[in-house]
Design a protein around this motif. Structure first.
Motif, mmCIF file in Angstrom:
data_model
loop_
_atom_site.group_PDB
_atom_site.id
_atom_site.type_symbol
_atom_site.label_atom_id
_atom_site.label_comp_id
_atom_site.label_asym_id
_atom_site.label_seq_id
_atom_site.Cartn_x
_atom_site.Cartn_y
_atom_site.Cartn_z
ATOM 1 N N LYS A 95 4.035 17.961 -35.452
ATOM 2 C CA LYS A 95 5.144 18.219 -34.818
ATOM 3 C C LYS A 95 5.977 18.850 -35.993
ATOM 4 C CE LYS A 95 8.048 14.939 -34.882
ATOM 5 N NZ LYS A 95 8.249 13.611 -34.860
ATOM 6 N N THR A 96 5.936 18.481 -37.140
ATOM 7 C CA THR A 96 6.813 19.109 -38.138
ATOM 8 C C THR A 96 6.214 20.434 -38.604
ATOM 9 O OG1 THR A 96 7.201 17.115 -39.262
ATOM 10 C CG2 THR A 96 7.587 18.822 -40.854
ATOM 11 N N THR A 97 4.723 20.640 -38.463
ATOM 12 C CA THR A 97 4.197 22.015 -38.860
ATOM 13 C C THR A 97 4.802 22.786 -37.620
ATOM 14 O OG1 THR A 97 2.593 21.079 -39.730
ATOM 15 C CG2 THR A 97 2.353 23.108 -39.560
ATOM 16 N N HIS A 156 2.579 19.302 -46.350
ATOM 17 C CA HIS A 156 1.794 18.542 -47.397
ATOM 18 C C HIS A 156 2.125 18.953 -48.677
ATOM 19 C CE1 HIS A 156 -1.221 21.738 -46.188
ATOM 20 N NE2 HIS A 156 -0.714 22.283 -47.441
ATOM 21 N N ARG A 212 -9.654 22.769 -36.303
ATOM 22 C CA ARG A 212 -10.426 21.690 -37.058
ATOM 23 C C ARG A 212 -11.787 21.618 -36.578
ATOM 24 N NH1 ARG A 212 -7.279 16.236 -37.245
ATOM 25 N NH2 ARG A 212 -9.233 15.456 -38.006
ATOM 26 N N ALA A 268 -0.986 25.491 -35.550
ATOM 27 C CA ALA A 268 0.422 25.744 -36.010
ATOM 28 C C ALA A 268 0.096 25.978 -37.613
ATOM 29 C CB ALA A 268 1.106 24.401 -36.174
HETATM 30 N N1 LIG Z 1 -6.159 21.714 -39.504
HETATM 31 C C1 LIG Z 1 -4.902 21.724 -39.052
HETATM 32 N N2 LIG Z 1 -3.921 20.923 -39.588
HETATM 33 C C2 LIG Z 1 -2.707 20.883 -39.035
HETATM 34 C C3 LIG Z 1 -2.467 21.699 -38.285
HETATM 35 N N3 LIG Z 1 -0.901 21.418 -37.777
HETATM 36 C C4 LIG Z 1 -0.470 20.373 -38.536
HETATM 37 N N4 LIG Z 1 -1.645 19.977 -39.440
HETATM 38 C C5 LIG Z 1 -1.612 19.049 -40.677
HETATM 39 O O1 LIG Z 1 -1.551 17.784 -39.894
HETATM 40 C C6 LIG Z 1 -0.852 16.866 -40.955
HETATM 41 C C7 LIG Z 1 0.314 16.321 -40.181
HETATM 42 O O2 LIG Z 1 1.106 17.416 -39.630
HETATM 43 P P1 LIG Z 1 2.748 17.191 -39.595
HETATM 44 O O3 LIG Z 1 3.294 18.516 -38.899
HETATM 45 O O4 LIG Z 1 3.335 16.465 -40.875
HETATM 46 O O5 LIG Z 1 2.706 16.085 -38.314
HETATM 47 P P2 LIG Z 1 3.899 15.267 -37.583
HETATM 48 O O6 LIG Z 1 3.556 15.146 -36.326
HETATM 49 O O7 LIG Z 1 5.307 16.266 -37.936
HETATM 50 O O8 LIG Z 1 3.995 14.004 -38.453
HETATM 51 P P3 LIG Z 1 5.353 13.251 -38.388
HETATM 52 O O9 LIG Z 1 6.349 13.857 -39.346
HETATM 53 O O10 LIG Z 1 4.594 12.210 -39.660
HETATM 54 O O11 LIG Z 1 5.609 12.485 -37.302
HETATM 55 C C8 LIG Z 1 -0.490 17.758 -41.942
HETATM 56 O O12 LIG Z 1 -1.194 17.572 -43.109
HETATM 57 C C9 LIG Z 1 -0.732 19.432 -41.561
HETATM 58 O O13 LIG Z 1 -0.925 20.232 -42.712
HETATM 59 C C10 LIG Z 1 -3.186 22.529 -37.451
HETATM 60 O O14 LIG Z 1 -2.940 23.373 -36.585
HETATM 61 N N5 LIG Z 1 -4.580 22.706 -37.887
#
Ligand SMILES: Nc1nc2c(ncn2[C@@H]2O[C@H](COP(=O)(O)OP(=O)(O)OP(=O)(O)O)[C@@H](O)[C@H]2O)c(=O)[nH]1
Length: 693
Positions: free
Chosen positions: A24-26, A45, A144, A273
């Motif tokens: 979600k954040t990405t 990250h 992935r 993303a």
């Molecule tokens: N390989 C890959 N990794 C991704 C992708 N999008 C996000 N990630 C990774 O997945 C992890 C979680 O991504 P976030 O964007 O923090 O996820 P989130 O849903 O916002 O997580 P919360 O804030 O904890 O709810 C991070 O390490 C990102 O770099 C993608 O499209 N491909």
């Protein structure tokens, strides 16, 4: 400073919802990047994400506090305003989720292309079902190893009971994922891997994918036709729906689905993303398919004992809802509001009808993640932050004084878990107090009390993670190191019997003149659900002078704060002041306060005091085959099943379960159902606790 009048048809107020780690954040970061808000892409990250701006969130890498941010996206030459409300993914933050769902008009559900629909994505999905929020899906992380778009689409159908409308197919897979095939326009969108993903080429569908595109496009048209008359007629007549007609029909269906209980038709997009592929077409999808405030229509409110509506127009009287209060460094109290009707103007005086207070609108800002833009006014449909509101808190309405209205408020559950906190450094008590007060102002589900026996400060909240985060924030934002006790259930106390004529006489002689106060009270239980305390004065003939009556009341209220059984807050007590006596010199307000409190404690001791425990309304959503196990387990937890329903193909069990039995339920439920079931839990009521609680 700018004063913009928005064309409401071009506004989208959206949330991005997902299971933790789905991305979600990405996704949000990329949206901010492509819409020109941030000038470099912040990686989650490495802790540089713009949206997760609390240091606490950077460290954890999870999104906790919702922030609203405004960006622009142009589609077919028309500029659109997209207000993004960041929604948290963890169930402990239901209050955050609720306040977001209350003010947003549509949502993007993000899924991890490898994990697919995870139990927690089901939870947020069901929440959006409950609030009738139209959605589009984004299957993320297709770069992935092990990512599988079609499996995820099947899971959207099977687990969420939704009707997925596949509008794109992935081009390539895993390392070889290079873009998407757009089924509506029959085009390939290809990111060549160079740069940071701003550029993509629009080409004809490569020959080897032509068959798949035709097959899936036919399926798309067929699914739309099943739910939409206009497209059905075309299909029956053997005509091919044009691109515009298809877009319009998908939009109609997506928006109508938000309001329907049976069918949720959701367009499905895909991409990665992190590798910057697929986000721009997703933004097109937000604008194309998600509703504008005009589509959502009028909002209901209460006025003069009846219901009134306010339409989404600048010419209607002002109505707005505060959905979040934060304290911004160097600025002070910042209140996020959604304007439903009329205009909010800098310098204007508005009414907060809930408190019956007038408030002056200071500055109005449009928020861009961590940057602010001052604007002179905001119109219907907009989401902005306001400086200068002194009284208004989350869930309260602001309106025109001449046309008062109370918009349906959000409900805040009582805090059900407590921990004792104390500063590690002795001298930090005052700073801890200030830190707690600041957090409590932002978060209505966070409460504070003092334990009468230990004198410790006890904070209460919605769940363990909620409290953990608050404690971390005390340290990060106020520099106070805090020692934390074990979490425990927040009990209450009440009485079961009425007791008549309990007297107390305070008689003290200390040096000069003494202290004298005599009171006689009765107490009785109040049975109404939400009643906590009532005070009735029956003293006549000046047996207690009028000016001392409020002191007796205050003394009883003070005593209510810590019950006689274990010092928990008391609820449901009516006090009747029947008689008393005073002394012309020795009686005083403090004397009557003490006498009131003492008489109250004595009366309560005789009135059958009992411990109350919080009981949660638990809603478990599960595939049919696990129903039996789930119901049996609820029974073993002293729970009671209230009903069972079907929602979008899954079974929903509604039960009441004492919170004390719900510790560890996440894991147990996962074990019982191999992770297929999910649950939500909110405070329902207090019930008498077993004697050994
Ligand atoms: N390989 C890959 N990794 C991704 C992708 N999008 C996000 N990630 C990774 O997945 C992890 C979680 O991504 P976030 O964007 O923090 O996820 P989130 O849903 O916002 O997580 P919360 O804030 O904890 O709810 C991070 O390490 C990102 O770099 C993608 O499209 N491909």
């Amino acid at each position: 400073m700018v004063t913009t009048v928005l064309d409401l048809a071009t506004v989208r107020n959206i949330g991005i919802m997902a299971h933790i780690d789905a991305g979600k954040t990405t996704v949000t970061e990329r949206i901010l990047y492509y819409t020109g808000i941030s000038h470099r892409i912040g990686e989650v990250h490495d802790g540089a994400a713009t949206m997760d701006y609390l240091p606490q969130e950077r460290k954890r890498g999870i999104t906790i506090t919702s922030a609203a941010t405004t960006c622009h996206w142009s589609l077919s030459g028309t500029d659109h305003v997209v207000n993004i409300i960041d929604t948290p993914g963890h169930v402990d933050f239901t209050v955050e989720v609720e306040r977001c769902l209350r003010v947003l008009d549509g949502a993007v559900a993000v899924f991890d292309g490898v994990a697919g629909v995870e139990p927690q994505s089901e939870t947020v999905w069901r929440q959006a079902d409950r609030y009738g929020v139209p959605r589009i899906c984004f299957v993320n992380k297709l770069d992935r190893a092990g990512a599988d778009f079609h499996r995820c689409v099947d899971m959207i159908a099977d687990r969420l009971g939704a009707v997925p409308l596949v509008v794109q197919l992935p081009l390539g897979a895993e390392d070889g994922f290079t873009g998407v095939l757009d089924l509506v326009s029959r085009r390939a969108l290809v990111w060549d891997g160079a740069g940071d993903g701003e550029e993509f080429a629009v080409t004809a569908v490569p020959a080897e994918h032509a068959e798949a595109v035709e097959r899936w496009r036919a399926r798309l048209v067929e699914t739309v036709a099943e739910h939409d008359e206009e497209i059905l007629e075309l299909v029956v007549a053997g005509a091919e729906p044009s691109r515009e007609r298809l877009h319009a029909a998908i939009r109609r269906l997506t928006i109508a689905s938000g309001r329907s209980d049976d069918v949720t038709v959701t367009p499905v997009f895909c991409g990665t993303a992190l590798r910057n592929k697929g986000v721009q077409p997703l933004l097109d999808g937000v604008v194309r398919y998600l509703p504008s405030p005009l589509d959502v229509g009028a909002v209901e409110g209460f006025a003069n004992g009846g219901t009134v509506t306010r339409g989404p127009s600048d010419t209607e009287p002002l109505s707005a809802l505060a959905f979040k209060v934060t304290s911004a460094r160097h600025l002070g109290r910042l209140t996020f509001v959604r304007v439903y009707s009329g205009r909010l103007e800098t310098g204007a005086t508005v009414l907060n009808p809930v408190r019956g207070r007038r408030e002056r609108i200071g500055k109005i800002y449009r928020m861009h993640a961590d940057r602010r833009e001052e604007i002179g006014s905001a119109g219907a449909g907009d989401i902005v932050a306001v400086l200068g509101l002194k009284q208004t808190t989350t869930g309260e309405t602001l309106c025109d004084e001449r046309a008062p209205v109370v918009l349906e408020s959000m409900e805040f559950p009582a805090p059900v878990i407590e921990v004792a906190v104390e500063p590690r450094a002795r001298g930090d008590q005052d700073r801890l107090g200030a830190a707690i007060a600041r957090l409590a102002e932002e978060d209505p589900s966070f409460q504070v009390r003092t334990d009468p026996e230990t004198g410790q400060t006890v904070i209460g909240g919605m769940g363990e993670l909620h409290l953990e985060v608050l404690v971390d924030r005390m340290k990060e934002e106020s520099g106070v190191e805090v020692a934390v006790g074990r979490p425990r259930v927040a009990y209450r106390e009440t009485i079961r019997r009425a007791v008549q004529k309990v007297g107390f006489t305070l008689r003290r002689q200390t040096g000069g003149h003494g202290q004298y106060a005599k009171v006689q009270i009765s107490v009785e239980p109040i049975t109404a659900d939400d009643a906590t305390y009532e005070f009735v004065n029956e003293v006549t003939g000046g047996r207690i002078p009028k000016e001392f009556i409020p002191s007796v009341d205050a003394g009883c209220q003070e005593a209510m704060r810590s019950g006689v059984l274990a010092g928990h807050e008391m609820v449901g007590v009516r006090v009747i002041l029947q008689d008393g006596d005073f002394h012309p010199v020795d009686s005083s307000e403090p004397a009557f306060r003490i006498a009131g409190a003492q008489a109250f404690r004595e009366a309560v001791r005789r009135a059958g005091p009992v411990l109350l425990e919080p009981v949660m309304a638990v809603e478990v959503t599960t595939p049919e085959e696990h129903m039996g196990d789930i119901i049996g387990d609820i029974g073993a937890r002293r729970g009671r099943v209230r009903g069972m329903r079907e929602r979008s193909g899954a079974r929903v069990v509604d039960a009441l379960v004492p919170l004390a039995e719900m510790f560890g339920y996440v894991g147990d439920l996962r074990g019982l159902t191999s992770g297929r079931a999910s649950y939500t839990m909110r405070f329902d009521s207090y019930a008498e606790a077993p004697r050994d609680a």
